[in-house]
Motif scaffolding. Sequence first.
Motif, PDB file in Angstrom:
ATOM      1  N   ILE A 132       0.833  -1.201   0.000  1.00  0.00           N
ATOM      2  CA  ILE A 132       0.000   0.000   0.000  1.00  0.00           C
ATOM      3  C   ILE A 132       0.868   1.252   0.000  1.00  0.00           C
ATOM      4  N   VAL A 133       2.042   1.171   0.599  1.00  0.00           N
ATOM      5  CA  VAL A 133       2.967   2.298   0.582  1.00  0.00           C
ATOM      6  C   VAL A 133       3.513   2.500  -0.827  1.00  0.00           C
ATOM      7  N   VAL A 134       3.838   1.399  -1.500  1.00  0.00           N
ATOM      8  CA  VAL A 134       4.296   1.472  -2.890  1.00  0.00           C
ATOM      9  C   VAL A 134       3.207   2.092  -3.762  1.00  0.00           C
ATOM     10  N   ALA A 135       1.964   1.670  -3.562  1.00  0.00           N
ATOM     11  CA  ALA A 135       0.849   2.220  -4.338  1.00  0.00           C
ATOM     12  C   ALA A 135       0.708   3.717  -4.096  1.00  0.00           C
ATOM     13  N   ALA A 136       0.868   4.133  -2.850  1.00  0.00           N
ATOM     14  CA  ALA A 136       0.765   5.560  -2.528  1.00  0.00           C
ATOM     15  C   ALA A 136       1.858   6.359  -3.220  1.00  0.00           C
ATOM     16  N   LEU A 137       3.063   5.814  -3.256  1.00  0.00           N
ATOM     17  CA  LEU A 137       4.162   6.485  -3.953  1.00  0.00           C
ATOM     18  C   LEU A 137       3.896   6.558  -5.452  1.00  0.00           C
ATOM     19  N   ASP A 138       3.462   5.450  -6.017  1.00  0.00           N
ATOM     20  CA  ASP A 138       3.208   5.404  -7.460  1.00  0.00           C
ATOM     21  C   ASP A 138       2.115   6.393  -7.859  1.00  0.00           C
ATOM     22  N   GLN A 139       1.034   6.422  -7.100  1.00  0.00           N
ATOM     23  CA  GLN A 139      -0.104   7.266  -7.463  1.00  0.00           C
ATOM     24  C   GLN A 139       0.169   8.743  -7.240  1.00  0.00           C
ATOM     25  N   SER A 140       1.003   9.056  -6.261  1.00  0.00           N
ATOM     26  CA  SER A 140       1.309  10.458  -5.961  1.00  0.00           C
ATOM     27  C   SER A 140       2.497  10.984  -6.741  1.00  0.00           C
ATOM     28  N   GLY A 141       3.295  10.069  -7.313  1.00  0.00           N
ATOM     29  CA  GLY A 141       4.493  10.491  -8.027  1.00  0.00           C
ATOM     30  C   GLY A 141       5.631  10.903  -7.111  1.00  0.00           C
ATOM     31  N   LEU A 142       5.557  10.488  -5.864  1.00  0.00           N
ATOM     32  CA  LEU A 142       6.586  10.851  -4.894  1.00  0.00           C
ATOM     33  C   LEU A 142       7.670   9.780  -4.817  1.00  0.00           C
ATOM     34  N   PRO A 143       8.940  10.180  -4.785  1.00  0.00           N
ATOM     35  CA  PRO A 143      10.017   9.207  -4.607  1.00  0.00           C
ATOM     36  C   PRO A 143      10.167   8.835  -3.136  1.00  0.00           C
ATOM     37  N   PRO A 144      10.599   7.621  -2.827  1.00  0.00           N
ATOM     38  CA  PRO A 144      10.664   7.179  -1.432  1.00  0.00           C
ATOM     39  C   PRO A 144      11.664   7.952  -0.580  1.00  0.00           C
ATOM     40  N   ASP A 145      12.638   8.596  -1.197  1.00  0.00           N
ATOM     41  CA  ASP A 145      13.621   9.345  -0.409  1.00  0.00           C
ATOM     42  C   ASP A 145      13.169  10.768  -0.103  1.00  0.00           C
ATOM     43  N   ARG A 146      11.929  11.111  -0.480  1.00  0.00           N
ATOM     44  CA  ARG A 146      11.413  12.452  -0.212  1.00  0.00           C
ATOM     45  C   ARG A 146      10.058  12.416   0.477  1.00  0.00           C
ATOM     46  N   VAL A 147       9.852  11.385   1.267  1.00  0.00           N
ATOM     47  CA  VAL A 147       8.604  11.264   2.006  1.00  0.00           C
ATOM     48  C   VAL A 147       8.880  10.803   3.437  1.00  0.00           C
ATOM     49  N   VAL A 148       7.915  11.051   4.281  1.00  0.00           N
ATOM     50  CA  VAL A 148       7.869  10.508   5.636  1.00  0.00           C
ATOM     51  C   VAL A 148       6.505   9.836   5.784  1.00  0.00           C
ATOM     52  N   PHE A 149       6.479   8.714   6.476  1.00  0.00           N
ATOM     53  CA  PHE A 149       5.226   8.007   6.738  1.00  0.00           C
ATOM     54  C   PHE A 149       4.825   8.261   8.182  1.00  0.00           C
ATOM     55  N   VAL A 150       3.535   8.448   8.427  1.00  0.00           N
ATOM     56  CA  VAL A 150       3.021   8.619   9.787  1.00  0.00           C
ATOM     57  C   VAL A 150       1.987   7.534  10.045  1.00  0.00           C
ATOM     58  N   GLY A 151       2.198   6.731  11.085  1.00  0.00           N
ATOM     59  CA  GLY A 151       1.279   5.640  11.381  1.00  0.00           C
ATOM     60  C   GLY A 151       1.182   5.381  12.871  1.00  0.00           C
ATOM     61  N   ASP A 152       0.247   4.531  13.250  1.00  0.00           N
ATOM     62  CA  ASP A 152       0.012   4.277  14.675  1.00  0.00           C
ATOM     63  C   ASP A 152       0.310   2.850  15.098  1.00  0.00           C
ATOM     64  N   SER A 153       0.656   1.977  14.163  1.00  0.00           N
ATOM     65  CA  SER A 153       0.857   0.570  14.523  1.00  0.00           C
ATOM     66  C   SER A 153       2.262   0.107  14.161  1.00  0.00           C
ATOM     67  N   VAL A 154       2.672  -0.965  14.806  1.00  0.00           N
ATOM     68  CA  VAL A 154       3.950  -1.599  14.467  1.00  0.00           C
ATOM     69  C   VAL A 154       3.966  -1.976  12.993  1.00  0.00           C
ATOM     70  N   GLY A 207       9.533   0.699   6.787  1.00  0.00           N
ATOM     71  CA  GLY A 207      10.934   0.314   6.896  1.00  0.00           C
ATOM     72  C   GLY A 207      11.411  -0.559   5.760  1.00  0.00           C
ATOM     73  N   LYS A 208      10.517  -1.362   5.198  1.00  0.00           N
ATOM     74  CA  LYS A 208      10.905  -2.221   4.080  1.00  0.00           C
ATOM     75  C   LYS A 208      11.272  -1.414   2.843  1.00  0.00           C
ATOM     76  N   LEU A 209      10.866  -0.151   2.808  1.00  0.00           N
ATOM     77  CA  LEU A 209      11.198   0.745   1.698  1.00  0.00           C
ATOM     78  C   LEU A 209      12.183   1.825   2.131  1.00  0.00           C
ATOM     79  N   ASP A 210      12.741   1.665   3.322  1.00  0.00           N
ATOM     80  CA  ASP A 210      13.678   2.648   3.887  1.00  0.00           C
ATOM     81  C   ASP A 210      13.062   4.038   4.000  1.00  0.00           C
ATOM     82  N   ILE A 211      11.766   4.090   4.280  1.00  0.00           N
ATOM     83  CA  ILE A 211      11.067   5.353   4.493  1.00  0.00           C
ATOM     84  C   ILE A 211      10.966   5.598   5.995  1.00  0.00           C
ATOM     85  N   PRO A 212      11.407   6.765   6.478  1.00  0.00           N
ATOM     86  CA  PRO A 212      11.273   7.040   7.913  1.00  0.00           C
ATOM     87  C   PRO A 212       9.815   7.103   8.323  1.00  0.00           C
TER      88      PRO A 212
END
Length: 225
Positions: free
Chosen positions: A149-171, A178-183
Amino acid sequence: MPTDNRRGVLFDVDGTLVDTTYLHTVSWWEALRQADHRVPMARIHRSIGMGSDKLLDHLLGPERERGGDGKLRDAHDTRYAEYWDRLVPLPRATELLRACAGRGLRVVLATSASEHEVAALRSALDADDVIDTVTSSADAKESKPAPDIVVAALDQSGLPPDRVVFVGDSVWDVVAAGKLDIPCIGLTCGGTSRGELAGAGAVAVYEDPAALLDGLADSAIAALT
């Protein structure tokens, strides 16, 4: 420092922006109970954030008979839908989205909720004017902790993984990013502890969207701008 506008923040929604974690917990408990599966709510809560496929594997075991999975999912969905008109955002969640957009960042809802659930979540947030991209369960082959789902979000938004931060509430959010090296910034408002989120690899942990908003200037999100 990035010089173009391809920067953004990916947000999980359930339990991160909208107060739904325990509603999902109760809905799954009711669904499982109907099928005579006696699973403690604490175990169910720890599984929220996974997709239903992985959640049921986690709770009932991967070797189980899967013929009843569809009925379990339907029962959960029916129970959860009863809450839709009462969904509320977590403290200052909408302000946080607007603040990110105000910094020139694309706001992406990277959720694996079903499409009809997404509509209810967006209605609760009331921030469509600043939301750039929204995913749903239909966009991912595998649910979290897989990163689909993170890959899909990057693809649909056109954002590269080295220029994003993810915010979540669960492990599971932290692991997927982390599997995409996204903080990943963790929020404890979904009921997962600071220690668990940090232990999974969160770069910082805040109590809720309000606390992150108050500390935004010193956060990993500010480092994108």
